[in-house]
Design a protein around this motif. Structure first.
Motif, mmCIF file in Angstrom:
data_model
loop_
_atom_site.group_PDB
_atom_site.id
_atom_site.type_symbol
_atom_site.label_atom_id
_atom_site.label_comp_id
_atom_site.label_asym_id
_atom_site.label_seq_id
_atom_site.Cartn_x
_atom_site.Cartn_y
_atom_site.Cartn_z
ATOM 1 N N VAL A 251 0.935 -1.262 -0.071
ATOM 2 C CA VAL A 251 0.127 0.102 -0.163
ATOM 3 C C VAL A 251 0.890 1.153 -0.089
ATOM 4 C CG1 VAL A 251 -0.027 -0.002 2.587
ATOM 5 C CG2 VAL A 251 -1.855 0.921 1.121
ATOM 6 N N ALA A 252 0.547 2.410 -0.559
ATOM 7 C CA ALA A 252 1.103 3.592 -0.587
ATOM 8 C C ALA A 252 1.399 4.098 0.880
ATOM 9 C CB ALA A 252 0.511 4.616 -1.355
ATOM 10 N N GLY A 253 2.452 4.520 1.096
ATOM 11 C CA GLY A 253 2.816 5.175 2.540
ATOM 12 C C GLY A 253 3.889 5.559 2.575
ATOM 13 N N ASN A 254 5.034 4.801 3.007
ATOM 14 C CA ASN A 254 6.404 5.420 3.033
ATOM 15 C C ASN A 254 6.917 5.921 1.602
ATOM 16 O OD1 ASN A 254 6.952 5.094 5.566
ATOM 17 N ND2 ASN A 254 7.362 2.817 5.651
ATOM 18 N N THR A 255 6.511 5.196 0.609
ATOM 19 C CA THR A 255 6.684 5.662 -0.581
ATOM 20 C C THR A 255 5.605 5.473 -1.603
ATOM 21 O OG1 THR A 255 8.301 5.747 -2.366
ATOM 22 C CG2 THR A 255 7.967 3.646 -1.303
ATOM 23 N N LEU B 163 12.418 -9.910 -0.351
ATOM 24 C CA LEU B 163 12.184 -11.181 -0.397
ATOM 25 C C LEU B 163 13.242 -11.972 -1.081
ATOM 26 C CD1 LEU B 163 8.377 -11.159 -0.782
ATOM 27 C CD2 LEU B 163 9.377 -11.585 1.340
ATOM 28 N N GLU B 164 13.666 -11.405 -2.188
ATOM 29 C CA GLU B 164 14.682 -11.903 -2.862
ATOM 30 C C GLU B 164 15.888 -12.102 -2.228
ATOM 31 O OE1 GLU B 164 15.928 -10.106 -7.053
ATOM 32 O OE2 GLU B 164 14.218 -11.705 -7.288
ATOM 33 N N ARG B 165 16.363 -11.110 -1.544
ATOM 34 C CA ARG B 165 17.570 -11.086 -0.742
ATOM 35 C C ARG B 165 17.547 -11.873 0.503
ATOM 36 N NH1 ARG B 165 21.853 -7.592 -2.906
ATOM 37 N NH2 ARG B 165 22.377 -6.841 -0.702
ATOM 38 N N ALA B 166 16.368 -11.962 0.870
ATOM 39 C CA ALA B 166 16.334 -12.968 2.104
ATOM 40 C C ALA B 166 16.205 -14.222 1.652
ATOM 41 C CB ALA B 166 15.017 -12.658 3.055
ATOM 42 N N GLY B 167 16.289 -14.608 0.519
ATOM 43 C CA GLY B 167 16.244 -16.106 -0.012
ATOM 44 C C GLY B 167 14.453 -16.471 0.436
ATOM 45 N N ALA B 168 13.684 -15.899 0.365
ATOM 46 C CA ALA B 168 12.279 -16.373 0.658
ATOM 47 C C ALA B 168 11.849 -17.021 -0.428
ATOM 48 C CB ALA B 168 11.410 -15.189 1.048
ATOM 49 N N PRO B 169 10.853 -18.272 -0.079
ATOM 50 C CA PRO B 169 10.102 -19.010 -1.092
ATOM 51 C C PRO B 169 9.321 -17.960 -1.891
ATOM 52 C CG PRO B 169 9.283 -19.521 1.225
ATOM 53 C CD PRO B 169 10.473 -18.449 1.559
ATOM 54 N N ASP B 170 8.715 -18.523 -2.868
ATOM 55 C CA ASP B 170 7.910 -17.920 -3.832
ATOM 56 C C ASP B 170 6.426 -17.421 -3.156
ATOM 57 O OD1 ASP B 170 7.125 -16.455 -5.977
ATOM 58 O OD2 ASP B 170 6.332 -18.326 -6.999
ATOM 59 N N ILE B 171 6.833 -16.427 -2.189
ATOM 60 C CA ILE B 171 5.506 -15.672 -1.515
ATOM 61 C C ILE B 171 4.603 -14.869 -2.137
ATOM 62 C CG2 ILE B 171 4.610 -14.217 0.541
ATOM 63 C CD1 ILE B 171 7.467 -15.446 1.858
ATOM 64 N N PRO B 172 3.308 -15.036 -2.544
ATOM 65 C CA PRO B 172 2.768 -14.045 -3.348
ATOM 66 C C PRO B 172 3.008 -12.685 -2.766
ATOM 67 C CG PRO B 172 1.214 -15.504 -2.290
ATOM 68 C CD PRO B 172 2.540 -15.842 -1.902
ATOM 69 N N VAL B 173 3.088 -11.623 -3.584
ATOM 70 C CA VAL B 173 3.030 -10.173 -3.342
ATOM 71 C C VAL B 173 2.038 -9.376 -4.240
ATOM 72 C CG1 VAL B 173 4.628 -8.053 -3.277
ATOM 73 C CG2 VAL B 173 5.473 -10.255 -2.505
ATOM 74 N N ALA B 174 1.167 -8.714 -3.632
ATOM 75 C CA ALA B 174 0.090 -7.884 -4.501
ATOM 76 C C ALA B 174 0.132 -6.276 -4.244
ATOM 77 C CB ALA B 174 -1.371 -8.599 -4.183
ATOM 78 N N ARG B 175 -0.020 -5.865 -5.531
ATOM 79 C CA ARG B 175 0.074 -4.162 -5.395
ATOM 80 C C ARG B 175 -1.551 -3.888 -4.835
ATOM 81 N NH1 ARG B 175 -1.994 0.209 -8.271
ATOM 82 N NH2 ARG B 175 -0.340 1.757 -8.742
ATOM 83 N N GLY B 176 -1.567 -3.030 -3.771
ATOM 84 C CA GLY B 176 -2.799 -2.278 -3.582
ATOM 85 C C GLY B 176 -3.125 -0.951 -3.507
ATOM 86 N N ALA B 177 -3.665 -0.236 -2.655
ATOM 87 C CA ALA B 177 -4.180 1.078 -2.807
ATOM 88 C C ALA B 177 -2.904 2.168 -2.976
ATOM 89 C CB ALA B 177 -5.250 1.683 -1.696
ATOM 90 N N ALA B 178 -3.177 2.825 -3.999
ATOM 91 C CA ALA B 178 -2.099 3.855 -4.354
ATOM 92 C C ALA B 178 -2.352 5.124 -3.517
ATOM 93 C CB ALA B 178 -2.490 4.358 -5.916
ATOM 94 N N ARG B 179 -3.486 5.116 -2.771
ATOM 95 C CA ARG B 179 -3.705 6.687 -2.128
ATOM 96 C C ARG B 179 -4.724 6.075 -0.855
ATOM 97 N NH1 ARG B 179 -7.441 11.222 -4.510
ATOM 98 N NH2 ARG B 179 -7.895 11.093 -2.191
ATOM 99 N N PRO B 180 -4.761 7.039 0.031
ATOM 100 C CA PRO B 180 -5.650 6.679 1.331
ATOM 101 C C PRO B 180 -7.381 6.804 0.776
ATOM 102 C CG PRO B 180 -4.039 8.290 1.829
ATOM 103 C CD PRO B 180 -3.918 7.996 0.441
ATOM 104 N N LEU B 181 -8.230 6.476 1.490
ATOM 105 C CA LEU B 181 -9.524 6.534 0.985
ATOM 106 C C LEU B 181 -10.138 7.912 0.736
ATOM 107 C CD1 LEU B 181 -11.038 4.274 3.882
ATOM 108 C CD2 LEU B 181 -10.570 3.588 1.441
ATOM 109 N N ILE B 182 -9.443 8.773 1.560
ATOM 110 C CA ILE B 182 -10.097 10.293 1.368
ATOM 111 C C ILE B 182 -8.843 11.323 0.996
ATOM 112 C CG2 ILE B 182 -10.932 12.241 2.371
ATOM 113 C CD1 ILE B 182 -12.991 10.115 3.994
ATOM 114 N N PRO C 109 -5.089 12.736 -0.101
ATOM 115 C CA PRO C 109 -3.922 12.305 -1.092
ATOM 116 C C PRO C 109 -2.865 11.615 -0.297
ATOM 117 C CG PRO C 109 -3.864 14.709 -0.241
ATOM 118 C CD PRO C 109 -4.858 14.198 0.340
ATOM 119 N N ALA C 110 -2.023 10.841 -1.049
ATOM 120 C CA ALA C 110 -1.028 10.118 -0.777
ATOM 121 C C ALA C 110 -0.042 11.350 -0.150
ATOM 122 C CB ALA C 110 -0.426 9.191 -1.630
ATOM 123 N N ARG C 111 0.606 11.010 1.057
ATOM 124 C CA ARG C 111 1.766 11.761 1.632
ATOM 125 C C ARG C 111 2.882 10.660 1.718
ATOM 126 N NH1 ARG C 111 -2.504 14.778 5.232
ATOM 127 N NH2 ARG C 111 -3.102 12.582 5.526
#
Length: 321
Positions: free
Chosen positions: A39-43, A56-75, A77-79
């Motif tokens: 989710v948008a937040g720190n960047t 996850l790649e650097r950690a040698g993690a298994p193939d854990i699914p990663v999904a893109r979420g909200a680009a901004r808050p509900l009301i 603007p993103a900060r």
């Protein structure tokens, strides 16, 4: 360690300390990291996806699914918080682009799928603004039947960081945080009151940075980007705060925090208190309740104290595996 690993899903805005949290979750034997949502937040959200896949790649993690979420808050603007986390959100470490790709579904769809597919109830760990979680709860309220607990990094009992009274994750999307409190499942608030206390000493940061193992070395480099006392003596300036990673430590080892079940609500009105988590620690009702009647507020396990040495030791032992 006894029993089956705890199924965990992390919702994050990676982020230096979200990255520290991911490294810990991947490597702790008592945690089964089933998915990560972004989710948008720190960047910005695309940067969060990139950073998450890189960690996850650097950690040698298994193939854990990663999904893109909200680009901004509900009301609102993103900060972003790039002034804290660097222009890339990851301390400007110059890490190579990941070779992994995100899932072909959005964050809410992935959360819905993975929560209901888990053979055991899931512990949901949001370490970011709560926009994805609010959208999930409003779109698919049935997921709560397979959520054991929500342990979120957010809020503050005492002092904020985004404002004098509001912590960044809640301030970024107060409406989403208010929706989280309606989830109807047990909730633990790992707020700034404990977040700011868990600091890895400088010698340990140096030791991690000297490691030949990529994930361990990344943990050291990230901690070095989170000095706890800029302009102070070297032993303080070179120490690094665990930040969000403490919330995941609290899932793996809940005995490391002291909590109280307290009423919590989020201030939504415009003005200087917007985004404040109002935690009622009074031992008895006050005049407001006597004259106006009680208001229904969610009871939350609020972290008030943390065993710093215990969590530092737990983190170092885990990321050094």
């Amino acid at each position: 360690m006894t029993g089956e690993p705890i199924p965990v899903i992390i919702d994050c805005d990676t982020g230096v300390d979200d990255a520290l949290a991911l490294l810990f979750a991947v490597r702790h034997p008592g945690l089964d990291l089933r998915a990560v949502t972004c989710v948008a937040g720190n960047t910005d959200v695309d940067g969060v996806v990139r950073n998450t896949l890189t960690v996850l790649e650097r950690a040698g993690a298994p193939d854990i699914p990663v999904a893109r979420g909200a680009a901004r808050p509900l009301i609102e603007p993103a900060r972003s918080a790039r002034h804290v986390h660097g222009t890339d959100g990851m301390g400007d470490l110059g890490l190579p682009a990941p070779t992994r790709a995100p899932a072909a579904v959005d964050a809410v769809t992935l959360l819905h799928r993975e929560i209901l597919a888990s053979p055991r109830p899931v512990t949901l760990v949001p370490t970011a603004p709560l926009t994805n979680i609010a959208l999930l709860l409003r779109t698919h309220p049935e997921v709560t039947r397979n959520i054991e607990r929500i342990v979120f990094m957010g809020g503050a009992v005492a002092v904020g960081n985004a404002t004098p009274v509001a912590e960044f994750n809640v301030w970024h999307d107060p409406e989403a945080a208010a929706i989280l409190l309606t989830a109807g499942v047990p909730i633990t608030m790992y707020g700034l009151d404990v977040f700011q206390q868990v600091v890895v000493p400088a010698p340990e940061v140096h030791r991690l940075r000297a490691s030949d193992e990529p994930g361990t070395r990344l943990a050291g480099d990230l901690l070095a980007h989170r000095p706890t006392s800029q302009g102070g003596p070297p032993e303080a300036e070179e120490a690094g705060g665990l930040g969000d990673a403490g919330a995941v430590c609290a899932v793996a080892d809940p005995q490391g925090i002291t909590t109280r079940l307290l009423p919590v609500e989020v201030t939504l009105a415009p003005g200087p208190s917007r985004g404040q988590t109002v935690v009622d620690r009074r031992p008895r009702p006050g005049e407001s309740e006597i004259h106006e009647g009680r208001r229904e507020q969610t009871l939350v396990d609020v972290a008030l104290e943390v065993d710093v040495d215990r969590y530092v030791r737990l983190y170092l032992e885990t990321v050094g595996r």
